[in-house]
Design a protein around this motif. Structure first.
Motif, PDB file in Angstrom:
ATOM      1  N   LEU A 180       0.786  -1.125  -0.056  1.00 38.76           N
ATOM      2  CA  LEU A 180       0.013   0.146   0.010  1.00 38.76           C
ATOM      3  C   LEU A 180       0.750   1.276  -0.197  1.00 38.76           C
ATOM      4  O   LEU A 180       0.511   2.320  -0.522  1.00 38.76           O
ATOM      5  N   THR A 221      -6.935  -3.458   2.467  1.00 38.65           N
ATOM      6  CA  THR A 221      -6.402  -2.103   2.961  1.00 38.65           C
ATOM      7  C   THR A 221      -6.648  -1.913   4.479  1.00 38.65           C
ATOM      8  O   THR A 221      -6.503  -0.979   5.151  1.00 38.65           O
ATOM      9  N   LEU A 243      -9.213   3.826   1.724  1.00 38.38           N
ATOM     10  CA  LEU A 243      -8.003   4.535   2.550  1.00 38.38           C
ATOM     11  C   LEU A 243      -8.111   6.010   2.942  1.00 38.38           C
ATOM     12  O   LEU A 243      -8.722   6.789   2.152  1.00 38.38           O
TER      13      LEU A 243
END
Length: 504
Positions: free
Chosen positions: A165, A203, A502
């Motif tokens: 990420l 995530t 996110l």
């Protein structure tokens, strides 16, 4: 050896298949023997289901139950709980309790769970494909060859992102949002689940998902897969119910992210509901895609793309190519070829591997399709369908073509969400673009031409989130999907699909 020149009759149709197919192969020399998939492959379907909360199946706090039926037979498959606000509270609390530990796991550890889920989906793909066809009405060829491979591919793809990420382009050390409330539609139940759950888990978010009220069974079977994969309790929660259950979820004050796929009116209501809150919102709504065929297009290839664009999944596709824009000079040739091809489509039992067009998902959706096509005729458009006899039970609609359609017709402006194609013509590329963009929607479009420069010129002027060139309805987990205007906002799939989950 002497050849057998005797023409044989097609075998009797399988149960729930039409007495005659919608069409026969050119020449009519060969019929199709029934090739049914066994409904038993779907595994045991319980007579009733509760919710999946905190890693366990639990009873609802309310007493009201809903029923899901097989659209091809109208047979009741199971009862399931109509989720209450209290049920949603319990599910959100379970997701919140699981969030701290789940988000604290290294991405490589979260990836292991996603990889495991993907492998289990592959191992159980036949079971899931049959269950999807029974509950939804779509042909087994589509659930087996399109839906299930894509479901597994999305979990594999986002498993690969879970430990990367920092390199997704959203800044160093991006953080999850928290609890994601997700509401999915009935047209691709398991695939829409994968589109939403996979990036959310990768995530570091936890999830409360509400499946559609007409197709809850594969979501509940996915809950079993979560347990089989050893997913920590509370990371995924599934609350069944109708629109009121979904509204309770999207309005819940402890939900940090709302993701909705469905109709534009419901999406508009959700946008109003979350306005002024700190919730992050993504909406994937309706569409009225234009499939543009220029005079230099490979017409045989275009015909296949047109058929795939509108008759795939009975037209229950938000990005379906429901408006065909064809250049006047090739209109007659293209329509003749298209009608011949439509005459070979087979409407019938979704579990027959020969079936091209299965059952409409519900009586309510069939009524909407019927009303809009009747309006098309009343407004002066010319309707055509191949001859076919439909089964006496279940929800069915013939593949339908309208010519003589104007921009003002309802069938050219409103989303029908069924196997109905409206044909319009154009003379110049500028006119094609103007007509394609003359819609409140902006989800997808198709371009058919042999000139690469024309593809680029046209695509750059179309107000659509996805533009296909010399193909249609091609999906890949690495590619983002989403729309403009009343088709919603935000993207699902690809690297772009991470951003929705996110804090960036």
């Amino acid at each position: 050896m002497a050849k057998n020149t005797k023409k044989t009759e097609a075998p009797a149709a399988a149960p729930q298949a039409p007495a005659e197919p919608a069409g026969k192969p050119a020449g009519g020399l060969f019929g199709y023997a029934p090739a049914p998939e066994s409904p038993a492959a779907a595994g045991d379907i319980a007579s009733s289901y509760g919710h999946f909360i905190g890693g366990q199946f639990v009873d609802s706090s309310g007493s009201e139950a809903l029923k899901t039926v097989n659209p091809a037979t109208e047979q009741v498959l199971a009862e399931f709980a109509r989720g209450t606000a209290e049920d949603v509270d319990r599910a959100v609390a379970a997701a919140r309790a699981a969030f701290a530990d789940w988000s604290a796991l290294p991405g490589s550890e979260r990836a292991k769970y996603l990889f495991r889920i993907a492998r289990i989906i592959q191992e159980r793909s036949r079971e899931l494909a049959v269950l999807e066809s029974i509950d939804n009405g779509k042909p087994i060829r589509e659930t087996r060859d399109v839906d299930l491979p894509l479901v597994a591919a999305h979990f594999f793809y986002y498993a690969g992102w879970a430990d990367k990420l920092d390199f997704a382009g959203y800044g160093p050390n991006p953080k999850p949002l928290g609890v994601a409330g997700q509401v999915i539609p009935w047209n691709f139940p398991l695939l829409m689940l994968a589109w939403k759950i996979a990036p959310a888990l990768a995530t570091g978010n936890t999830v409360v998902l509400k499946p559609a009220e007409t197709t809850p069974l594969t979501a509940l079977r996915f809950a079993e897969i979560c347990r089989q994969a050893g997913l920590p309790k509370g990371v995924v929660n599934i609350v069944t119910g109708d629109g009121s259950t979904g509204a309770a979820l999207t309005a819940h004050p402890d939900v940090n992210k709302v993701a909705f796929t469905g109709s534009t009116p419901v999406g508009r209501a959700i946008a109003k509901q979350v306005a002024g809150t700190r919730k992050k919102l993504s909406l994937e709504l309706g569409g009225k895609a234009a499939n543009i065929v220029f005079d230099d297009a490979p017409l045989d290839q275009a015909v296949e793309g047109i058929v795939n664009g509108i008759f795939f999944n009975q037209g229950h596709v938000c990005c379906a190519g429901s408006r065909l824009l064809v250049q006047e000079s090739v209109q007659d040739e293209l329509l003749d070829a298209l009608k011949r091809r439509m005459g070979t489509l087979r409407v019938g039992d979704p579990l027959d591997k020969n079936t091209d067009i299965g059952a409409i998902n519900s009586a309510e959706q069939l009524a909407r399709i019927t009303a809009l096509t009747d309006a098309g005729e009343a407004e002066g458009a010319e309707r055509w369908s191949p001859a076919c006899e439909l089964p006496g039970t279940g929800f069915w609609f013939r593949p339908t073509l309208f010519t003589g359609v104007s921009q003002a017709h309802r069938i050219a402006q409103e989303e029908i969400f069924g196997p109905v194609l409206s044909v319009l013509t154009f003379r110049t590329p500028d006119e094609a673009v103007a007509k394609a963009n003359n819609t409140p929607y902006g989800l997808s479009a198709g371009i058919w031409t042999e000139k690469g420069s024309r593809i680029l010129w046209t695509a750059s002027r179309l107000r659509a989130g996805v533009v296909w060139a010399n193909t249609f309805n091609k999906f890949d987990p690495t590619s983002p999907f989403g729309g403009y205007k009343e088709s919603g906002y935000g993207r699902e799939g690809g690297r772009h699909g991470l951003e929705a989950y996110l804090d960036v």
